[in-house]
Design an enzyme around this catalytic site. Structure first.
Site, short mmCIF file in Angstrom:
data_model
loop_
_atom_site.label_atom_id
_atom_site.label_comp_id
_atom_site.label_asym_id
_atom_site.label_seq_id
_atom_site.Cartn_x
_atom_site.Cartn_y
_atom_site.Cartn_z
N ARG A 236 0.84 -1.20 0.00
CA ARG A 236 0.00 0.00 0.00
C ARG A 236 0.88 1.25 0.00
O ARG A 236 1.95 1.24 0.63
CB ARG A 236 -0.87 -0.01 1.26
CG ARG A 236 -1.91 1.09 1.35
CD ARG A 236 -2.98 0.97 0.31
NE ARG A 236 -4.18 1.72 0.68
CZ ARG A 236 -5.18 1.97 -0.17
NH1 ARG A 236 -5.13 1.53 -1.41
NH2 ARG A 236 -6.24 2.62 0.23
N THR B 267 -8.43 0.38 -10.12
CA THR B 267 -8.02 -0.86 -9.46
C THR B 267 -8.20 -2.09 -10.36
O THR B 267 -9.01 -2.07 -11.27
CB THR B 267 -8.86 -1.04 -8.16
OG1 THR B 267 -8.66 0.12 -7.39
CG2 THR B 267 -8.54 -2.28 -7.39
N ASN C 15 -5.94 3.98 -7.48
CA ASN C 15 -7.18 4.52 -6.90
C ASN C 15 -8.14 4.88 -8.04
O ASN C 15 -8.54 4.00 -8.76
CB ASN C 15 -6.94 5.68 -5.94
CG ASN C 15 -8.18 5.93 -5.09
OD1 ASN C 15 -9.02 5.05 -4.97
ND2 ASN C 15 -8.32 7.10 -4.52
N ASP D 71 -7.95 8.04 -0.08
CA ASP D 71 -8.54 6.96 0.71
C ASP D 71 -8.43 7.22 2.21
O ASP D 71 -9.02 6.49 3.01
CB ASP D 71 -7.89 5.61 0.37
CG ASP D 71 -8.59 4.92 -0.80
OD1 ASP D 71 -9.65 5.43 -1.24
OD2 ASP D 71 -8.08 3.89 -1.28
N SER E 61 -7.96 0.70 2.99
CA SER E 61 -8.36 0.17 1.68
C SER E 61 -9.50 -0.81 1.83
O SER E 61 -9.77 -1.31 2.93
CB SER E 61 -7.16 -0.57 1.07
OG SER E 61 -7.52 -1.19 -0.15
N SER E 62 -10.16 -1.11 0.71
CA SER E 62 -11.15 -2.20 0.67
C SER E 62 -10.65 -3.37 -0.17
O SER E 62 -11.37 -4.36 -0.33
CB SER E 62 -12.46 -1.70 0.04
OG SER E 62 -12.99 -0.64 0.81
N GLY F 196 -13.28 -1.87 -7.50
CA GLY F 196 -14.54 -1.13 -7.35
C GLY F 196 -14.73 -0.55 -5.97
O GLY F 196 -15.83 -0.58 -5.42
N GLY F 197 -13.63 0.00 -5.38
CA GLY F 197 -13.76 0.66 -4.08
C GLY F 197 -14.42 -0.27 -3.07
O GLY F 197 -14.13 -1.47 -3.04
O1 DON Z 1 -8.02 0.78 -1.87
C1 DON Z 1 -9.19 0.96 -2.11
O2 DON Z 1 -10.11 0.45 -1.50
C2 DON Z 1 -9.56 1.82 -3.30
N1 DON Z 1 -8.54 2.82 -3.52
C3 DON Z 1 -9.73 0.94 -4.50
C4 DON Z 1 -10.13 1.76 -5.70
C5 DON Z 1 -10.90 1.01 -6.68
O3 DON Z 1 -11.22 -0.14 -6.49
C6 DON Z 1 -11.29 1.75 -7.89
N2 DON Z 1 -12.11 0.91 -8.72
N3 DON Z 1 -12.16 0.16 -9.53
#
Ligand code: DON
Length: 569
Positions: free
Chosen positions: A100, A381, A401, A423, A452-453, A473-474
Site C-alpha cells: 500500500r 483498481t 485509486n 482513501d 483500503s477495501s 470497485g472501491g
Molecule cells: O483501496 C481501495 O479500496 C480503493 N482505492 C480501491 C479503488 C478502486 O477499487 C477503484 N475501482 N475500480
C-alpha cells in the site's frame, strides 16, 4: 473535483469496466492442469500464461500480469500505485504482502482542509493526492523470495508491449474520454493519453508508451533502486517541489513492503485467508461471513429478496464498524475481536427478517481495548488471480485509486502516480470519492497507509486452496468478493457462475442498497417494502478468480461484465 455521489460512481461505472462487449474473448479457461491466470485484460492474461509456459510459477505469472496491466490497463493500476498480494506457497505457507502507498513525511491530518472544509480536488488530482507507491517493491519482493524467473525478463516482456503499442479496449477509451479535462492539466499525461490517441478515443485505437517502455528497461538493467533510490525518485521529488507536492526522494528511499499475517476465518467448514489492515477487506469479509453463518442462505436461494436483505443487513453492520475501527494497524488499534464468531453472533441478533434496520453506528467487539492487528502479528483498481500445479496460489489487487490516479505522469518516465491520499479520511465523517466515511483511525499522518477495501482472498478446504478471488470497485470490492465466496460455499457454484451471479452492495452510509437489475422487479419491489432505499445498477463491479475444477485442474474466470480473459494450460 466535486465528489460524485456513490450512486453516480456506480451508475457511471466510472471505475469498473462496465461496458458490455461482444468480442469472443474467453472469459473462462477450460480446466488446465499446469496453471491458470485470470485478469481484466487479455494481453495481461497472455503475459501471465507466457510466464508459466517459460517455467515460471504462479508468483512469476502474477508479476507478469501486474507489470503488463500497468501498460494495457494503466488507468487502473501500475508501478506508480500500490497493491496487496495474498499468497499460498507450494510448501503450504500463507502470507500477505502489503504494498500500500504511504503518506509522505510532510503529510498532516488537515492537509486537505481549506477554510475548514475538505477539498476533494486536492486529494484526487495533482501533487498532494500522491502517496509513495508500493506496487513495484511488492513485485520485487515476491520475485526475489518466491518467484523463479528473473524480474528483468518479465519487465522486458511488458516493456515490449508498451513500446510496440496495444489496441485499447472500450473501457480504456471511455476512461480517457471521461478524464480528458483532468489529464489535460498535466503535460506528460496530455502527451501520452490525449495527443497520442484520437480526440475521441475508441476501442481498437493503438496506444504506444515509449517512456514507460524506457522506464521498465531502466528497472530491468538498474534494478528497483532506480525507482526508490535513483533517477525516478529524484525526478519525482523535483516535480513535486515545483508543483506544491510533499513527496521527497527520502520518502521513496524509506518505502518498504510489509509482509503481514493474513486475516484468517472459517465459514461452514471452509477456511478464508484474506488481507489484513490497512485493508478493511479481510476483516469485513470474515465479519460478514460470521454474521451470515447462522442463516440458511442456501434455503433462501441466491436470487431471492430474503438473500439480498439478509446479506445487505450484515454488510451494513460491518461497514459501520469499518468507519470507526479500521485504519493502518501501525498507527491505530484495530481490534481483532471484529472477526470473532461471538461478536458476530451478538450482532446478528439485530438482523430482522422482515425489515431493514437502522444501524446507528459501530459495535464494540470483544477486547476492543486490548487485542489488535499488528505489524508483527502478523488499496481505479484491478484484481488478478493465478495458480500453478506445484501448489502456489496468488490473489493480487493493484490500484492507482481512481481513473489515472492523480493524473500526474512524472516527466519523461511514462509512470502515472496514484491518488491514494483520497482513501484517508480527510475530515471525520466527510465522505471520500467512494462515499466512505471514516474517523480518527483513518486520519492522515506521515508515513501512514490509507485504509483500503482491496480484498485479495484465498478460500481453502481441508488445507488446500480451492479459490483465489478479489475485485475492483472501491468498497464494492468487499461485497463482490463476499458474494463470490457465498456462491462457492453455500451454492456450490463454479467460479464462472459465482462471478456471474447478480450483485448487491450496502456500505452503511449512505443508507442505500445497490442491486443489479438482474435480481428482477419482484425482488426489488419486495426489498423496497422491507424499507431498503434501493438503487438499481445495470452492472456492478469487476472480479476475477481462479478455482479448482472438479477434475483437479484449474479454471480461471474473468468477470463476464467486462473485457477480461482467463487462460491456462
Ligand atoms: O483501496 C481501495 O479500496 C480503493 N482505492 C480501491 C479503488 C478502486 O477499487 C477503484 N475501482 N475500480
Amino acid at each position: 473535483m466535486k465528489r460524485p455521489a456513490l450512486t453516480l460512481f456506480l451508475l457511471l461505472g466510472t471505475i469498473f469496466g462496465l461496458r458490455a462487449t461482444t468480442s469472443p474473448i474467453p472469459r473462462e479457461s477450460p480446466s488446465a492442469q499446469r496453471g491458470s491466470v485470470a485478469t481484466v485484460n487479455p494481453i495481461a492474461t497472455q503475459a501471465g500464461l507466457d510466464a508459466l509456459r517459460a517455467g515460471g510459477n504462479a508468483v512469476d505469472a502474477a508479476i507478469a500480469c501486474a507489470l503488463t496491466l500497468g501498460v494495457v490497463d494503466g488507468h487502473n493500476s501500475g508501478i506508480g500505485g500500490g497493491c496487496f498480494m495474498t499468497l499460498r506457497l507450494a510448501d503450504g505457507r500463507l502470507l500477505t504482502l502489503d504494498g500500500r502507498e504511504t503518506a509522505p513525511t510532510g503529510a498532516t491530518r488537515d492537509m486537505f482542509l481549506r477554510e475548514g472544509k475538505a477539498d476533494s480536488k486536492l486529494s484526487q488530482d495533482g501533487a498532494l493526492a500522491v502517496g509513495i507507491p508500493g506496487e513495484l517493491a511488492t513485485l520485487a519482493y515476491a520475485s526475489t523470495n518466491f518467484g523463479r524467473l528473473p524480474l528483468a525478463q518479465l519487465l522486458e516482456a511488458a516493456a515490449k508491449v508498451a513500446e510496440i503499442g496495444f489496441p485499447i479496449d472500450s473501457h480504456y477509451a471511455s476512461r480517457v474520454r471521461a478524464t480528458r479535462n483532468e489529464l489535460a492539466a498535466f503535460p506528460d499525461a496530455r502527451t501520452i493519453f490525449l495527443r497520442a490517441l484520437p480526440t475521441v478515443p475508441a476501442k481498437g485505437d493503438l496506444l504506444k508508451q515509449p517512456d514507460l517502455a524506457k522506464s521498465y528497461r531502466a528497472l530491468a538493467t538498474q534494478g528497483v533502486d532506480w525507482f526508490y533510490r535513483g533517477d525516478f525518485a529524484r525526478r519525482t521529488a523535483v516535480w513535486m517541489q515545483a508543483n506544491g507536492g510533499l513527496v521527497t526522494a527520502a520518502d521513496f528511499a524509506r518505502y518498504e513492503v510489509v509482509p503481514r499475517e493474513p486475516v484468517r476465518g472459517t465459514y461452514r467448514g471452509y477456511e478464508l485467508v484474506s488481507f489484513p489492515p490497512p485493508s478493511s477487506g479481510g476483516v469485513h469479509i470474515v465479519e460478514i461471513l460470521n454474521l451470515l453463518e447462522g442463516f440458511d442462505l442456501r434455503a433462501m436461494g441466491d436470487t431471492s429478496a430474503d438473500f439480498v436483505h439478509t446479506v445487505a443487513e450484515a454488510m451494513k453492520l460491518a461497514f459501520a464498524d469499518r468507519a470507526k475501527w479500521l485504519g493502518d494497524p501501525d498507527f491505530t488499534k484495530v481490534p481483532t475481536g471484529l472477526i470473532s464468531k461471538s461478536y458476530a453472533a451478538g450482532l446478528a441478533k439485530g438482523i430482522r427478517p422482515d425489515r431493514a434496520t437502522t444501524v446507528a453506528g459501530a459495535g464494540t467487539p470483544p477486547f476492543a481495548d486490548a487485542d489488535f492487528f499488528r505489524r508483527e502479528q502478523s488499496r481505479h483498481t484491478t484484481h488478478f488471480s493465478t495458480a500453478d500445479a506445484e501448489g502456489n496460489w496468488v490473489a493480487c489487487t493493484a490500484s492507482l485509486n481512481t481513473s489515472f490516479g492523480s493524473k500526474v505522469v512524472v516527466p519523461g518516465t511514462g509512470i502515472l502516480l496514484n491518488n491514494h491520499m483520497d482513501d484517508f479520511s480527510a475530515q471525520p465523517g466527510v465522505p471520500n470519492y467512494f462515499g466512505l466515511v471514516g474517523a480518527k483511525a483513518n486520519a492522515i499522518a506521515a508515513g501512514k497507509r490509507p485504509l483500503s477495501s482491496m480484498s485479495p482472498t484465498l478460500v481453502l478446504k481441508d488445507g488446500k486452496p480451492i479459490l483465489s478471488v478479489g475485485a475492483a470497485g472501491g468498497p464494492t470490492i468487499i461485497s463482490q468478493t463476499l458474494l463470490a465466496i457465498l456462491r462457492t460455499v453455500d451454492f456450490g457454484k463454479s467460479p464462472r457462475e459465482a462471478l456471474a451471479g447478480a450483485r448487491l452492495h450496502h456500505q452503511w452510509k449512505p443508507d442505500e442498497l445497490h442491486v443489479e437489475a438482474a435480481f428482477g422487479d419482484a425482488v426489488i419491489a419486495e426489498l423496497r417494502k422491507r424499507g431498503h432505499q434501493v438503487v438499481i445498477e445495470k452492472s456492478l463491479g469487476a472480479a476475477q478468480a481462479v478455482g479448482l475444477a472438479p477434475d483437479g485442474g484449474f479454471v480461471g474466470t474473468a468477470d463476464p461484465r467486462n473485457e477480461g480473459s482467463a487462460a491456462g494450460f
